[in-house]
Design an enzyme around this catalytic site. Structure first.
Site, PDB file in Angstrom:
ATOM      1  N   ASP A 185     -13.483  32.701  -8.913  1.00 21.78           N
ATOM      2  CA  ASP A 185     -14.029  33.768  -8.063  1.00 21.78           C
ATOM      3  C   ASP A 185     -13.318  33.902  -6.726  1.00 21.78           C
ATOM      4  OD1 ASP A 185     -14.903  31.412  -6.862  1.00 21.78           O
ATOM      5  OD2 ASP A 185     -16.774  32.318  -6.178  1.00 21.78           O
ATOM      6  N   ASP A 243     -13.166  27.105 -12.291  1.00 19.89           N
ATOM      7  CA  ASP A 243     -13.166  26.743 -10.879  1.00 19.89           C
ATOM      8  C   ASP A 243     -14.525  26.119 -10.583  1.00 19.89           C
ATOM      9  OD1 ASP A 243     -12.503  26.753  -8.058  1.00 19.89           O
ATOM     10  OD2 ASP A 243     -13.865  28.456  -7.903  1.00 19.89           O
ATOM     11  N   ASP A 274      -7.918  31.265  -6.984  1.00 21.45           N
ATOM     12  CA  ASP A 274      -7.973  31.260  -8.451  1.00 21.45           C
ATOM     13  C   ASP A 274      -7.145  32.396  -9.057  1.00 21.45           C
ATOM     14  OD1 ASP A 274      -9.889  29.159  -8.409  1.00 21.45           O
ATOM     15  OD2 ASP A 274     -11.461  30.630  -7.996  1.00 21.45           O
ATOM     16  N   CYS A 333      -5.693  62.205 -36.983  1.00 21.18           N
ATOM     17  CA  CYS A 333      -5.543  61.014 -37.815  1.00 21.18           C
ATOM     18  C   CYS A 333      -4.575  60.027 -37.165  1.00 21.18           C
ATOM     19  CB  CYS A 333      -5.046  61.389 -39.211  1.00 21.18           C
ATOM     20  SG  CYS A 333      -3.357  62.034 -39.224  1.00 21.18           S
ATOM     21  N   CYS A 368      -1.039  61.291 -36.476  1.00 18.80           N
ATOM     22  CA  CYS A 368      -0.924  62.093 -35.244  1.00 18.80           C
ATOM     23  C   CYS A 368      -0.771  61.161 -34.044  1.00 18.80           C
ATOM     24  CB  CYS A 368      -2.159  62.966 -35.045  1.00 18.80           C
ATOM     25  SG  CYS A 368      -2.650  63.961 -36.457  1.00 18.80           S
TER      26      CYS A 368
END
Length: 771
Positions: free
Chosen positions: A659, A458, A663, A29, A32
């Site tokens: 990419d 970009d 960046d 639970c 825990c």
């Protein structure tokens, strides 16, 4: 200085922090989960701990100079739960297989115990009805003793783990779901035992020595049934991860030289070595990553990228292990293997993501930390009130009613649903994302993406194809070089660069058949261009800013550069030995999907900004064509970071989509989204990786995040409301006005239903569609 507390001994920034995922057993639970997490976070040297109830694991980031994994395992065991270090050298695929086996065994064990308990409970109920329905004040002693033995057997076998875990929690001065179940059923059982062994104690006070053995058995059966459904649902939440792991073929066909002749042999994947030539026929799965050396084919990469159309592969192209070769035969050279393979990295990334925590989980953790003690107090108070006021309300047997009400409170208040509310949604959402070709690096990233208000893009490789082509070669006045000489010199330098514009110039030179000399002293000026020496001559290739920094006047070619920029072509200046030599124009067409993606972002109420190192005229032309709101052109990598900071200063939450290496810093500053076709550095810096080079995945990601957050809030709402309503009803607050009392059996059914409903609500994400 010696640290005096855990906070002072946290892993400091700059230290080489490590991460370990430790399997944890016995958690049932939210209480825990919360206790294990608090314990780990208090260990000196631990900078972060994320405990996941669904996965039964603890992901710990720690400083190896301050603490070792063995000590982390011991700290978990000190809370009363089981823990072992992960098996060394086990691959992500083997980890998933082991987890699947464990989940299957858990489900079958719970189902078997639930069925046996249910049958025993039904029989016990029928027998008990006959006992309670008897006219005699004294029930049949033989029947009650038989029920005692049966109940004890069920508690010892089917319900044993409730009591052993509750005892372990008690020994460690804590309480959890098992405590509530153990105390509730244990109280009903002990009451029944006294009624069986010493019925005269009840008769002396005019009470029937009723027994509640059937109630104990049925409560255990219902809880086990709920746990079994929960275990099956847990397995469904990781179906996408399981599907990815199953893509790994078991063998590979390898061409190896034997006795001077090449032979094809089938080898287990583990025996394939880097550099081996692998053969794959039409219809077969690609066994390992590699580079094609001969053959042409269309490869289905949909399970990894979400892209339905096969990708054409020819010599020089990369193939990924686990994808399906559709048409032609391929021979390729194996590159990354085992844990370094693309598929293994994706599986690991998903496992880490599913084991992580969303910030919204903190609310459930804070409640769970005090929940069980509060419920125990309410149960005691309920017993006292019923015992004292039962006669006033006209209840027969107030002591019995007080006990039943207290047991009902304990049973209905199980905090399982709170512990499952967020992790189930994270697991299903990351799996759904993987199906769409979207890899989300954890619960925090999943939550952050949904709050984005501005998307910064970009240009090259993100909005545009990222594979530019040379359209114009212009020589400066008075330059005696031919076009081919100019192109050859530029291409020789740009061969050492990874920028898409550089690739375009190299490809153009090769297409014209010019000979390329070797370049020396190469230096990249990020976001501006490159410099070096070719054939003993100093070369500078880049934008106007780079030329100006090196004292080169571009005025003779500026009008032509501006004309080209208006046509959405990027002008690249060339200087040789400190003199302006020429201009090469490169055009990078917009991806066909970019306009649609940007339109979707606008429809979602988001502002779209393009950040590029390109010149303002070219950038503006591309932005107009793509439908982008605003352009910030001519910015270096640090300029992109500054612009993200400026937008954040205006109160906006910014996602940076890119990419390239240039960046990476901007993605780290905002919510980073990397195109999977980009550089490793950009992918590493990102919070989300799009396996397809398609901007449409950006609105998909945001929609997925928003839907997931809505699901998490629904789960938490129902988990809290269930207890807010259920506990008072179980305590009997409706009895004075409406005469409604809840039985422990109904309470156990409601408790089981609450957990299953939370998991089922999260599983709805698997069937959802995202724009």
């Amino acid at each position: 200085m010696t640290p005096t507390n855990a906070a002072e001994a946290r892993a400091e920034p700059g230290r080489a922090a490590k991460k370990v995922v430790i399997p944890v057993t016995g958690m049932t639970c939210a209480a825990c989960q919360s206790r294990v997490q608090r314990t780990l976070n208090n260990v000196p040297g631990v900078s972060d701990a994320a405990v996941n109830l669904m996965m039964g694991s603890a992901t710990v980031t720690y400083d190896p100079t301050a603490v070792q994994p063995d000590a982390l395992v011991e700290s978990i065991r000190s809370t009363g739960y089981g823990a072992e270090l992960p098996v060394p050298d086990r691959s992500a695929f083997e980890e998933q297989e082991a987890r699947d086996r464990a989940q299957t065994e858990e489900f079958h064990d719970l189902r078997r115990k639930a069925i046996v308990s249910g049958v025993a409970g039904a029989i016990a109920m029928i027998v008990s009805m006959s006992v309670h329905g008897a006219s005699a004040l004294m029930p049949d002693r033989g029947i009650t003793w038989t029920l005692l033995v049966v109940t004890l057997a069920i508690m010892s076998w089917a319900g044993r783990h409730f009591y052993t875990r509750a005892w372990a929690a008690f020994r460690h001065h804590s309480a959890d779901m098992n405590t509530l179940i153990a105390v509730g059923t244990g109280a009903a059982f002990l009451y029944s035992v006294v009624a069986t062994v010493a019925p005269q104690l009840f008769l002396r006070h005019g009470l029937a020595p009723d027994v509640y053995y059937e109630t104990v058995i049925i409560i255990i059966a219902l809880i086990l049934t709920g746990n079994a459904f929960e275990a099956r649902a847990k397995k469904q939440t990781s179906s996408a991860l399981r599907a990815l792991a199953s893509l790994q073929p078991k063998t590979a066909r390898v061409a190896r030289a034997t006795n001077g002749a090449e032979q094809e042999i089938d080898l287990p994947i583990a025996e394939v070595q880097t550099g081996d030539v692998v053969l794959v026929r039409p219809g077969e799965r690609v066994p390992v990553d590699g580079d094609v050396i001969s053959g042409r084919s269309a490869v289905d990469e949909s399970m990894l990228t979400g892209e339905s159309l096969p990708v054409e592969k020819h010599p020089g192209e990369r193939v990924i292990g686990g994808t399906i070769n559709r048409t032609g035969a391929l021979r390729y050279r194996a590159t990354t293997l085992g844990a370094d393979s693309t598929l293994a990295q994706i599986v690991k990334l998903m496992r880490d993501a599913q084991g992580s925590r969303a910030p919204i989980q903190g609310l459930a953790d804070r409640v769970s930390g005090i929940f069980v003690p509060v419920v125990m107090s309410i149960a005691v108070l309920t017993f006292v009130i019923w015992f004292v006021t039962g006669d006033v309300m006209g209840v027969a047997g107030p002591a019995v009613r007080a006990l039943v009400a207290a047991v009902t409170v304990l049973i209905i208040a199980c905090p399982c649903a709170m512990g499952l509310a967020v992790p189930t949604a994270v697991m299903v959402a990351t799996g759904k994302g993987a199906e769409l070709g979207i890899l989300i690096k954890g619960g925090e990233a999943l939550q952050e993406v949904g709050t984005v208000t501005t998307v910064a893009l970009d240009k090259t490789g993100t909005v545009t194809e990222g594979r530019p082509t040379v359209t114009d070669v212009v020589r400066a006045p008075g330059v005696s070089l031919t076009d081919d000489d100019l192109v050859a010199s530029v291409a020789a330098l740009e061969m050492l660069s990874e920028h898409p514009l550089a690739d375009a110039m190299v490809r153009y030179a090769k297409e014209r058949g010019v000979t390329l000399a070797a370049a020396e002293h190469f230096k990249s000026a990020s976001g501006r261009g490159a410099m070096g020496t070719v054939g003993g001559r100093t070369m500078i290739v880049g934008n106007e800013l780079l030329m100006r920094d090196n004292g080169i006047d571009v005025a003779p070619l500026r009008p032509r550069a501006e004309s080209l920029a208006i046509q959405a072509k990027t002008p690249v200046y060339v200087a040789i030995d400190g003199r302006l030599t020429g201009l090469i124009a490169v055009a990078d067409p917009i991806k066909q999907t970019s306009r649609e993606a940007i339109a979707r972002l606008h429809a979602m109420g988001l502002e779209v900004v393009m950040l590029t190192g390109d010149n303002a005229r070219t950038a503006a032309a591309i932005a107009r064509e793509a439908g982008i709101d605003r352009v910030v052109a001519g910015v270096l990598p640090e300029g992109k970071v500054d612009e993200i900071k400026r937008l954040q200063g205006e109160g906006r939450i910014v996602a940076m989509v890119g990419d390239g290496i240039n960046d990476a810093a901007a993605m780290a500053q905002g919510v980073g989204i990397a195109m999977g076709t980009g550089t490793d550095i950009a992918i590493e810096a990102a919070d989300v990786v799009l396996m397809r080079g398609d901007l449409r995945s950006v609105p998909q990601t945001i929609a997925l995040s928003r839907r997931t957050m809505r699901t998490m809030r629904q789960n938490l709402f129902w988990a809290f409301v269930y207890n807010v309503i259920g506990i008072p009803v179980a305590a009997g607050v409706l009895y004075p006005a409406l005469g409604i009392l809840l039985s422990p059996i109904l309470a156990s059914a409601a408790m089981a239903f609450s957990s299953v409903s939370v998991v089922s609500n999260s599983l709805r994400l698997r069937r959802a569609r995202f724009a």
